[in-house]
Design a protein around this motif. Structure first.
Motif, short mmCIF file in Angstrom:
data_model
loop_
_atom_site.label_atom_id
_atom_site.label_comp_id
_atom_site.label_asym_id
_atom_site.label_seq_id
_atom_site.Cartn_x
_atom_site.Cartn_y
_atom_site.Cartn_z
N GLY A 244 6.56 7.15 8.42
CA GLY A 244 5.25 6.75 7.91
C GLY A 244 5.18 5.28 7.49
O GLY A 244 4.16 4.83 6.97
N HIS A 245 6.24 4.53 7.76
CA HIS A 245 6.30 3.12 7.32
C HIS A 245 5.11 2.31 7.83
O HIS A 245 4.40 1.65 7.07
N SER A 246 4.86 2.38 9.14
CA SER A 246 3.82 1.50 9.71
C SER A 246 2.41 1.99 9.42
O SER A 246 1.45 1.25 9.63
N ALA A 247 2.28 3.22 8.94
CA ALA A 247 0.94 3.74 8.63
C ALA A 247 0.57 3.49 7.17
O ALA A 247 -0.53 3.83 6.73
N MET A 248 1.50 2.89 6.41
CA MET A 248 1.27 2.73 4.98
C MET A 248 0.71 1.33 4.69
O MET A 248 1.13 0.35 5.29
N GLY A 249 -0.23 1.25 3.77
CA GLY A 249 -0.81 -0.05 3.39
C GLY A 249 0.12 -0.82 2.48
O GLY A 249 1.16 -0.30 2.07
N PRO A 250 -0.27 -2.07 2.13
CA PRO A 250 0.61 -2.93 1.33
C PRO A 250 0.92 -2.38 -0.05
O PRO A 250 1.92 -2.74 -0.65
N GLN A 251 0.07 -1.48 -0.58
CA GLN A 251 0.37 -0.93 -1.91
C GLN A 251 1.40 0.18 -1.86
O GLN A 251 1.78 0.74 -2.91
N GLY A 252 1.83 0.52 -0.66
CA GLY A 252 2.86 1.55 -0.52
C GLY A 252 2.40 2.89 -1.07
O GLY A 252 1.25 3.28 -0.88
N ARG A 253 3.28 3.56 -1.81
CA ARG A 253 2.92 4.88 -2.35
C ARG A 253 2.34 4.79 -3.76
O ARG A 253 2.12 5.79 -4.41
N GLU A 254 2.15 3.53 -4.22
CA GLU A 254 1.59 3.33 -5.56
C GLU A 254 0.10 3.60 -5.57
O GLU A 254 -0.61 3.19 -4.65
N LYS A 255 -0.40 4.28 -6.62
CA LYS A 255 -1.85 4.39 -6.82
C LYS A 255 -2.23 3.20 -7.69
O LYS A 255 -2.06 3.26 -8.91
N VAL A 256 -2.68 2.10 -7.05
CA VAL A 256 -2.79 0.84 -7.80
C VAL A 256 -4.01 0.76 -8.71
O VAL A 256 -4.00 0.05 -9.69
N LEU A 257 -5.09 1.47 -8.37
CA LEU A 257 -6.29 1.40 -9.21
C LEU A 257 -5.97 2.04 -10.57
O LEU A 257 -5.52 3.19 -10.61
N PRO A 258 -6.18 1.33 -11.67
CA PRO A 258 -5.87 1.93 -12.98
C PRO A 258 -6.63 3.24 -13.18
O PRO A 258 -7.74 3.40 -12.68
N THR A 259 -6.03 4.17 -13.89
CA THR A 259 -6.57 5.52 -14.04
C THR A 259 -8.03 5.51 -14.52
O THR A 259 -8.87 6.23 -13.96
N ALA A 260 -8.35 4.68 -15.52
CA ALA A 260 -9.71 4.66 -16.08
C ALA A 260 -10.71 4.26 -15.00
O ALA A 260 -11.77 4.87 -14.85
N LEU A 261 -10.37 3.22 -14.24
CA LEU A 261 -11.27 2.74 -13.18
C LEU A 261 -11.45 3.81 -12.11
O LEU A 261 -12.54 4.02 -11.59
#
Ligand SMILES: NC(=O)c1ccc[n+]([C@@H]2O[C@H](COP(=O)([O-])OP(=O)(O)OC[C@H]3O[C@@H](n4cnc5c(N)ncnc54)[C@H](O)[C@@H]3O)[C@@H](O)[C@H]2O)c1
Length: 272
Positions: A244-261
């Motif tokens: 799944g390496h090439s199908a993943m975006g630059p944020q990887g497996r991180e959920k970057v949007l803060p929880t509140a947002l």
């Protein structure tokens, strides 16, 4: 897999890494394998371990004479050629500092050597009822890679060549595909110093959806499939075996949007 037993394969780069994984898998599947490399001892050892259906031939892909001898030896030993598995490569790459000689040397191995091998093996492949050529590329061929200019661009060339070769050889029944592995675990990882192992494990986790490095076996399975009659309608393709390496975006497996947002964004406008 159907359509492989009794066939004959040349595996370049057969002394190391993916070439070794492919050779083991192919011999187990009943394929006769000729390993070609410039590092002789491990290739000779592997050939004697794999027995009567495996040979080792010293062949430097930068030498037309060596490649001619490789083709001749394969036909003499096993009577023909059905599969070319073009695993040999040099990773040597000093990026912006690489000299013309270094560029030529790397392209000589990664690109030109495999072109000459295909040219010389072509009449034999054309006689096969199930001829298949497998090239190797990398995700690094699709994006900028800091400090590396030579290796990724040579692999981008391979991806293009795969398509042109597939087109021009289709009417001879020769299929040409490429395989794009993710980061693959090789025996050298097991003997590496602890900090190198940790580094590989870290990148294995970070770069792949599946959170680990791939195995030689997983790549070899895909190569075997591409040579089998199950892949009889597959040519000019690039088969991705990268967790799944090439199908993943630059944020990887991180959920970057803060929880509140994220919560706020998931409430439709006008509702409370
Ligand atoms: N290992 C990975 O994680 C990975 C990832 C993406 C793509 N790939 C691709 O898969 C293929 C195999 O990679 P690997 O890591 O197993 O390679 P490797 O470095 O383990 O083996 C390459 C082999 O090629 C041989 N070689 C080098 N120059 C040669 C020459 N002039 N003539 C003949 N043989 C020569 C080397 O001696 C070596 O045995 C490569 O084409 C590589 O680009 C590998």
């Amino acid at each position: 897999m159907e359509g492989v037993a009794g066939k004959v394969a040349i595996v370049t780069g057969g002394s190391s890494g993916i070439g070794v994984g492919v050779a083991r898998k192919f011999v187990r599947a009943g394929v006769k394998v000729v390993l070609a490399d410039i590092v002789d001892e491990p290739g000779e050892r592997l050939a004697s371990e794999l027995g009567e259906n495996c040979r080792y031939v010293h062949a430097d892909l930068r030498s037309n004479e060596d490649v001619e001898q490789l083709v001749a030896a394969t036909v003499r030993e096993f009577g023909g050629i059905d599969f070319l598995i073009n695993s040999a490569c040099t990773y040597a790459d000093r990026g912006e500092a690489a000299t013309r000689e270094e560029w030529l040397d790397a392209y000589n191995v990664n690109v030109f050597g495999h072109v000459v091998l295909l040219q010389l093996a072509r009449p034999h492949l054309a006689r096969s009822e199930n001829a298949s050529v497998v090239n190797f590329t990398t995700e690094a061929a699709h994006a900028g890679l800091a400090g590396r200019w030579v290796y990724p661009s040579s692999k981008a060339a391979i991806e293009q060549l795969t398509k042109s070769q597939a087109l021009d050889l289709a009417n001879e029944g020769i299929r040409v595909n490429s395989v794009l592995p993710g980061w693959i675990r090789k025996p050298m990882h097991d003997t590496a110093p602890a900090e190198v192992k940790q580094e590989y494990a870290k990148w294995g986790d970070k770069l792949h959806m599946l959170g680990r490095l791939g195995t030689l076996d997983e790549v070899a399975d895909t190569v075997l499939f591409l040579c089998s009659s199950h892949a009889s309608f597959t040519t000019g393709s690039c088969m991705v075996v990268d967790g799944g390496h090439s199908a993943m975006g630059p944020q990887g497996r991180e959920k970057v949007l803060p929880t509140a947002l994220r919560k706020a964004a998931s409430v439709p406008p006008g509702t409370k």
